[in-house]
Motif scaffolding. Sequence first.
Motif, PDB file in Angstrom:
ATOM      1  N   LYS A  25      64.954  33.702 -94.365  1.00  0.00           N
ATOM      2  CA  LYS A  25      65.653  32.596 -95.031  1.00  0.00           C
ATOM      3  C   LYS A  25      66.945  33.074 -95.677  1.00  0.00           C
ATOM      4  O   LYS A  25      66.983  34.161 -96.249  1.00  0.00           O
ATOM      5  CB  LYS A  25      64.773  31.986 -96.115  1.00  0.00           C
ATOM      6  N   TYR A  64      53.720  19.099 -88.286  1.00  0.00           N
ATOM      7  CA  TYR A  64      53.868  20.195 -89.239  1.00  0.00           C
ATOM      8  C   TYR A  64      54.922  19.856 -90.298  1.00  0.00           C
ATOM      9  O   TYR A  64      55.813  20.648 -90.569  1.00  0.00           O
ATOM     10  CB  TYR A  64      54.174  21.506 -88.519  1.00  0.00           C
ATOM     11  N   LEU A  66      55.407  17.605 -94.242  1.00  0.00           N
ATOM     12  CA  LEU A  66      54.600  17.121 -95.369  1.00  0.00           C
ATOM     13  C   LEU A  66      54.481  15.601 -95.369  1.00  0.00           C
ATOM     14  O   LEU A  66      53.669  15.037 -96.060  1.00  0.00           O
ATOM     15  CB  LEU A  66      55.211  17.607 -96.685  1.00  0.00           C
TER      16      LEU A  66
ATOM     17  N   TYR B  33      45.969  20.310 -85.531  1.00  0.00           N
ATOM     18  CA  TYR B  33      45.839  21.514 -86.361  1.00  0.00           C
ATOM     19  C   TYR B  33      44.713  22.411 -85.842  1.00  0.00           C
ATOM     20  O   TYR B  33      44.828  23.622 -85.875  1.00  0.00           O
ATOM     21  CB  TYR B  33      45.576  21.152 -87.827  1.00  0.00           C
ATOM     22  N   ASP B 117      55.162  25.299 -93.586  1.00  0.00           N
ATOM     23  CA  ASP B 117      56.369  24.548 -93.242  1.00  0.00           C
ATOM     24  C   ASP B 117      57.219  25.364 -92.278  1.00  0.00           C
ATOM     25  O   ASP B 117      57.603  26.481 -92.579  1.00  0.00           O
ATOM     26  CB  ASP B 117      57.154  24.277 -94.534  1.00  0.00           C
ATOM     27  N   ASP B 123      58.439  22.728 -98.980  1.00  0.00           N
ATOM     28  CA  ASP B 123      57.634  23.934 -99.068  1.00  0.00           C
ATOM     29  C   ASP B 123      56.163  23.574 -99.212  1.00  0.00           C
ATOM     30  O   ASP B 123      55.752  23.074-100.249  1.00  0.00           O
ATOM     31  CB  ASP B 123      58.099  24.771-100.259  1.00  0.00           C
ATOM     32  N   TRP B 124      55.420  23.812 -98.167  1.00  0.00           N
ATOM     33  CA  TRP B 124      53.994  23.499 -98.193  1.00  0.00           C
ATOM     34  C   TRP B 124      53.248  24.466 -97.295  1.00  0.00           C
ATOM     35  O   TRP B 124      53.842  25.144 -96.462  1.00  0.00           O
ATOM     36  CB  TRP B 124      53.740  22.064 -97.744  1.00  0.00           C
ATOM     37  N   LEU B 126      49.311  24.859 -95.045  1.00  0.00           N
ATOM     38  CA  LEU B 126      48.149  24.150 -94.505  1.00  0.00           C
ATOM     39  C   LEU B 126      46.936  25.047 -94.701  1.00  0.00           C
ATOM     40  O   LEU B 126      46.971  26.226 -94.340  1.00  0.00           O
ATOM     41  CB  LEU B 126      48.371  23.887 -93.011  1.00  0.00           C
ATOM     42  N   ASN B 153      48.296  17.863-101.417  1.00  0.00           N
ATOM     43  CA  ASN B 153      49.196  16.728-101.230  1.00  0.00           C
ATOM     44  C   ASN B 153      48.662  15.737-100.197  1.00  0.00           C
ATOM     45  O   ASN B 153      48.873  14.539-100.303  1.00  0.00           O
ATOM     46  CB  ASN B 153      50.558  17.267-100.792  1.00  0.00           C
ATOM     47  N   GLU B 154      47.980  16.269 -99.179  1.00  0.00           N
ATOM     48  CA  GLU B 154      47.450  15.406 -98.126  1.00  0.00           C
ATOM     49  C   GLU B 154      46.158  16.026 -97.599  1.00  0.00           C
ATOM     50  O   GLU B 154      46.072  17.243 -97.452  1.00  0.00           O
ATOM     51  CB  GLU B 154      48.483  15.277 -96.997  1.00  0.00           C
ATOM     52  N   LYS B 161      47.024  19.768 -96.789  1.00  0.00           N
ATOM     53  CA  LYS B 161      48.366  20.289 -97.028  1.00  0.00           C
ATOM     54  C   LYS B 161      48.553  20.513 -98.532  1.00  0.00           C
ATOM     55  O   LYS B 161      48.231  19.637 -99.337  1.00  0.00           O
ATOM     56  CB  LYS B 161      49.417  19.310 -96.515  1.00  0.00           C
ATOM     57  N   MET B 163      51.225  21.274-101.523  1.00  0.00           N
ATOM     58  CA  MET B 163      52.618  21.345-101.952  1.00  0.00           C
ATOM     59  C   MET B 163      52.750  22.524-102.918  1.00  0.00           C
ATOM     60  O   MET B 163      52.053  22.580-103.930  1.00  0.00           O
ATOM     61  CB  MET B 163      53.035  20.062-102.657  1.00  0.00           C
TER      62      MET B 163
END
Lengths: 159, 260
Positions: A25, A64, A66, B33, B117, B123-124, B126, B153-154, B161, B163
Amino acid sequence: MKYFCTILLIIVIFFLQIGVLPNLKIANTFPSIFLLTLVGLTILIGWKKILGWIILFGLFLDFYSLHNVLGISVISMLLACITAQFLNQRYFKKENKLSIILIFTITIIFYELIVLILFKVFNIGYNFYLLGFVTKIIYSLILALPIFYIEKWYVDKIK
Amino acid sequence: MKKAFLTILILMIILVIINLIPGLNKGLGNFVYTIFSPVERLFSNVGKEIVNFFQVLISIGELNKDNLVLKEKNITMEAEITFLKNIQQENEILRRALNISKSNNLNLEIASIVGKDIQGLQDWILINKGANQGIKIGMTVISPEKALVGRINEVFGEFSKVMLVDSKDSNVAAILENSRTEGLIKKSEKGGIFMDFIPKTEQLQIEERIITSGTDNLYPKGILIGTVKTIDSSDNQIFQQITIAPAINFFKLEYVLVIK
């Protein structure tokens, strides 16, 4: 040979996008190899012939992400590729480094704006940072030409 | 020409249907996934190893490795100290006020990170635990060293997911451990996290630990977030601003704990 080259290219692209670039990054941003690949292929063979690639990469990015709206990346990439082909056919017909860089630059900016607009429309949290935006474009352009010439080699191989 | 536009039209219709039918999107997500997570994990690990290899080559060989090991040990110890200190403080207050003892039993679910991500937009991460394991939206996620990672978050059937705390959309109510100064932690444009709106009268120290305050009702109180890295109290600002060194390196996280 055609299928071998295609599978190899897809694996390399996925590996770079998932495995390598998130570790490299700059200003908290990194390029989308998926987008660069699609724009390069659009310049070389046109967006209609890579519709399957656009759907594959777009859906992968959507899953992939959010957000839970499926299709945002597909639509953004599709519009970006159509723009790249339009620019290539209308304004930058001659294939030289400058015209390729200009097509990539305009298309990447256009793509980022579409994503930004769609995120706003669907009320998805995404804060826009000018520094990140500019860095991402410059970072993408550094990789754009090498990717384009690798793709050119690939297109010659599968012909 | 017609064929391409017909394909796009069919694609759009399919996408709209998938988005409109409740549960279909999540079901598909769970399926994708399940298939791609091992591949993503493999690519991610190989990529990390390759990048690490070149980083070690560039840096001063063994010194860098030792430094990384020591840093990790330091983080573990700091997180442990903070956690114990907080339990001790809480116990002391409760003992004095109510004359009872309180145990701090947390119901934790261990999960491994199977994705992250790949666009760099949000920015997350799994994780491989979802609704079937009792994971719910809003649950706090910590590292094995008990440092804050983020919140759910999900939720999918077998995946969730998370966060991250350094996400652009994340705001964490925090408190400096020694000076007890409260503030909100946000992401800075350059990528790090910072704490703002600290009155200039507050005496702050570099490397002071920052923990969650719990006042936001999002995260439990007392989880280590990081340490004070720099303090900006320049004259042209009304408040002080501090940049924070996060307690964990999110790229090196492999396992997390979900507080249920």
